[in-house]
Design a protein around this motif. Structure first.
Motif, PDB file in Angstrom:
ATOM      1  N   ALA A 103       0.975  -1.482  -0.189  1.00  0.00           N
ATOM      2  CA  ALA A 103      -0.183  -0.131   0.117  1.00  0.00           C
ATOM      3  C   ALA A 103       0.953   1.398  -0.228  1.00  0.00           C
ATOM      4  N   LEU A 104       1.955   1.891   0.518  1.00  0.00           N
ATOM      5  CA  LEU A 104       2.903   2.223   0.990  1.00  0.00           C
ATOM      6  C   LEU A 104       3.640   2.684  -0.086  1.00  0.00           C
ATOM      7  N   HIS A 105       4.137   1.341  -0.627  1.00  0.00           N
ATOM      8  CA  HIS A 105       4.456   1.621  -2.381  1.00  0.00           C
ATOM      9  C   HIS A 105       4.281   2.218  -3.380  1.00  0.00           C
ATOM     10  N   LEU A 106       2.530   1.317  -3.677  1.00  0.00           N
ATOM     11  CA  LEU A 106       1.414   2.127  -4.686  1.00  0.00           C
ATOM     12  C   LEU A 106       1.676   3.754  -4.448  1.00  0.00           C
ATOM     13  N   ALA A 107       1.145   3.812  -2.598  1.00  0.00           N
ATOM     14  CA  ALA A 107       0.963   5.852  -2.816  1.00  0.00           C
ATOM     15  C   ALA A 107       2.477   6.437  -2.624  1.00  0.00           C
ATOM     16  N   VAL A 108       2.984   6.127  -2.702  1.00  0.00           N
ATOM     17  CA  VAL A 108       4.397   6.829  -3.365  1.00  0.00           C
ATOM     18  C   VAL A 108       4.467   7.279  -4.813  1.00  0.00           C
ATOM     19  N   THR A 109       4.193   5.511  -5.693  1.00  0.00           N
ATOM     20  CA  THR A 109       4.559   5.334  -6.501  1.00  0.00           C
ATOM     21  C   THR A 109       3.126   5.635  -7.895  1.00  0.00           C
ATOM     22  N   GLU A 110       1.987   5.163  -7.522  1.00  0.00           N
ATOM     23  CA  GLU A 110       1.498   5.594  -8.205  1.00  0.00           C
ATOM     24  C   GLU A 110       0.397   6.894  -8.628  1.00  0.00           C
ATOM     25  N   PRO A 111       1.280   8.312  -8.696  1.00  0.00           N
ATOM     26  CA  PRO A 111       0.538   9.375  -8.601  1.00  0.00           C
ATOM     27  C   PRO A 111      -1.124   9.598  -9.034  1.00  0.00           C
TER      28      PRO A 111
END
Length: 353
Positions: A103-111
Motif C-alpha cells: 500500500a505504501l509503495h503504491l501511494a508513493v509511486t502511483e500518483p
C-alpha cells in the motif's frame, strides 16, 4: 528515513518496515517514517496519534480505501529480518508489513490512479479493540472513510481474494456449587463436575457451513479456556468455561447470541466480547475488477478482520495481501518475495484499469 530506492521496491520496503520494531503500542517510529514518505508526495496527509491517512484529490468518480496496520505481536527471537532465497523471515513479514508495504509503495509511486484513493496506515490492530487506530479513526473522523465505495484490507491472504470475515463472540458459561472439604465431598456440590454437560454439548456440536457469493464460511463453537478450583483439598463452588463462537456473516450479532444461548440453555451465560462479521462484498464494481485482475476465485476469510469496520460504515470490502495467514503470529513467520511482487503488480493493474 525510507529512501526513494526503498519506496520504489515493495520487497525492499517490506524488509525496511519489518526492521522497524513496532509491537502494538510502540508504533511511533514506523508511523514517523510512513508520514515522512507520504509528505513528499502530492497526497493530502493527516495524522491521528500513530495512524496516518493520505488521500488523492483527483475528482475521480469513485474513491477506494487501501488499509494496513503498522503493529505486530510481541517479538519472539524473530527480529530483525533475514532473507533466504525467496523467503523473507521476521516478525510482521506476513501479518502484515508485506501488505502494508504494498500500500505504501503504491501511494508513493502511483500518483494518478483511475480511482481516488484513501490510504490508511493504522496502529494497535493486534490488541484490544478500543485501541485500534482504524476504529478510533472511524469513530472520530468517519468522513475520511465514508466517501469511499469500496475498501481493500491488505491482510495476509497468500495472494488470493478473501471475502468478508467471520463474526466472533466470547462467552463465559458458568456453573456453581457448594464448597466442602474434599475428604467429605458429599457435603459439597462440585461445580467442575457440573461443567461436564457444557463440554459434552461442545463435543457434540456440529458447525454450520454457509456459502455466500461463492465463499464458504465455516462456523465453530469451541471451549478456549476453563477455570475452577479453590485449593487441593476443597470442593470447588464455581467453574467457568470460556467459549468462542465464530459465526458466518449471514448472522448478525443478535442472531449469533441467540444461537449461543440456545446451545447452552439452562446454564448461566455471560457475553464478554462481540464483533460482527462482514459479507464478502464481491458485488461492488471495484471488487469485480479486482477479482478479474487476480484471476483466481475468491474464498471466505476464516477469521475476523477490520473489513468488518468498513462494513459497519456501509463500505463493502475484502482482504487481499501477500502473506500466508497460517504464518501469522508464529515464531517462524515469513513471506515469499514473489508474492509481494505479484500482489503489488495486481494492485497496480487494478488501480490503472
Amino acid at each position: 528515513m525510507l529512501t526513494h530506492d526503498v519506496l520504489a521496491d515493495p520487497i525492499a520496503l517490506t524488509r525496511a518496515l519489518v526492521d522497524i520494531e513496532s509491537v502494538s503500542g510502540n508504533e511511533a517510529e514506523i508511523a514517523d517514517r510512513v508520514e515522512q514518505a507520504l509528505a513528499a508526495t502530492e497526497l493530502k496527509v493527516e495524522r491521528f496519534g500513530h495512524t496516518v491517512v493520505a488521500r488523492t484529490e483527483l475528482d475521480r468518480p469513485q474513491r477506494v480505501v487501501l488499509a494496513g496496520h503498522l503493529d505486530t505481536v510481541p517479538l519472539h527471537d524473530n527480529f530483525p529480518s533475514r532473507t533466504e532465497g525467496n523467503l523473507l523471515w521476521g516478525c510482521g513479514t506476513a501479518d502484515m508489513k508485506s501488505g502494508t508495504a504494498v500500500a505504501l509503495h503504491l501511494a508513493v509511486t502511483e500518483p494518478a490512479p483511475r480511482h481516488d484513493v484513501t490510504y490508511v496506515f493504522y496502529d494497535c490492530e493486534e490488541v484490544d479493540s478500543a485501541r485500534n487506530g482504524l476504529k478510533i479513526l472511524a469513530d472520530r473522523s468517519p468522513h475520511l472513510l465514508t466517501d469511499a465505495s469500496f475498501a481493500v484490507l491488505l491482510e495476509p491472504t497468500h495472494g488470493l481474494i478473501e471475502g468478508g470475515c467471520q463474526g466472533t463472540q466470547r462467552v463465559l458459561v458458568r456453573t456453581t456449587g457448594k464448597r466442602a472439604h474434599s475428604a467429605r465431598s458429599w457435603l459439597g456440590d462440585n461445580a467442575i463436575h457440573k461443567a461436564a454437560p457444557i463440554l459434552e454439548r461442545l463435543r457434540r456440536y456440529r458447525e454450520r457451513i454457509v456459502s455466500i457469493d461463492g465463499c464458504e464460511f465455516h462456523e465453530g463453537l469451541n471451549a478456549v479456556r476453563i477455570a475452577g478450583g479453590v485449593a487441593g483439598n476443597v470442593i470447588p463452588d464455581e467453574c467457568v468455561v470460556e467459549v468462542n463462537f465464530r459465526f458466518a456473516p449471514d448472522r448478525d450479532e443478535e442472531a449469533a447470541a441467540a444461537h449461543v444461548r440456545e446451545v447452552f440453555d439452562g446454564f448461566d451465560v455471560e457475553f464478554v466480547d462481540s464483533a460482527p462479521g462482514a459479507p464478502p462484498g464481491l458485488d461492488a464494481p471495484a471488487a469485480r475488477e479486482l477479482l478479474a485482475a487476480v484471476g483466481e476465485p475468491p474464498r471466505a476469510k476464516l477469521g475476523w478482520t477490520d473489513v468488518a469496520r468498513f462494513a459497519v460504515l456501509g463500505i463493502p470490502g475484502l482482504n487481499f495481501g501477500p502473506g500466508d495467514p497460517n504464518l501469522a503470529h508464529k515464531q517462524d513467520e515469513h513471506v515469499e518475495l514473489d508474492k509481494i511482487t505479484a500482489v503489488a503488480d495486481v494492485m497496480r493493474r487494478w488501480l490503472h484499469g
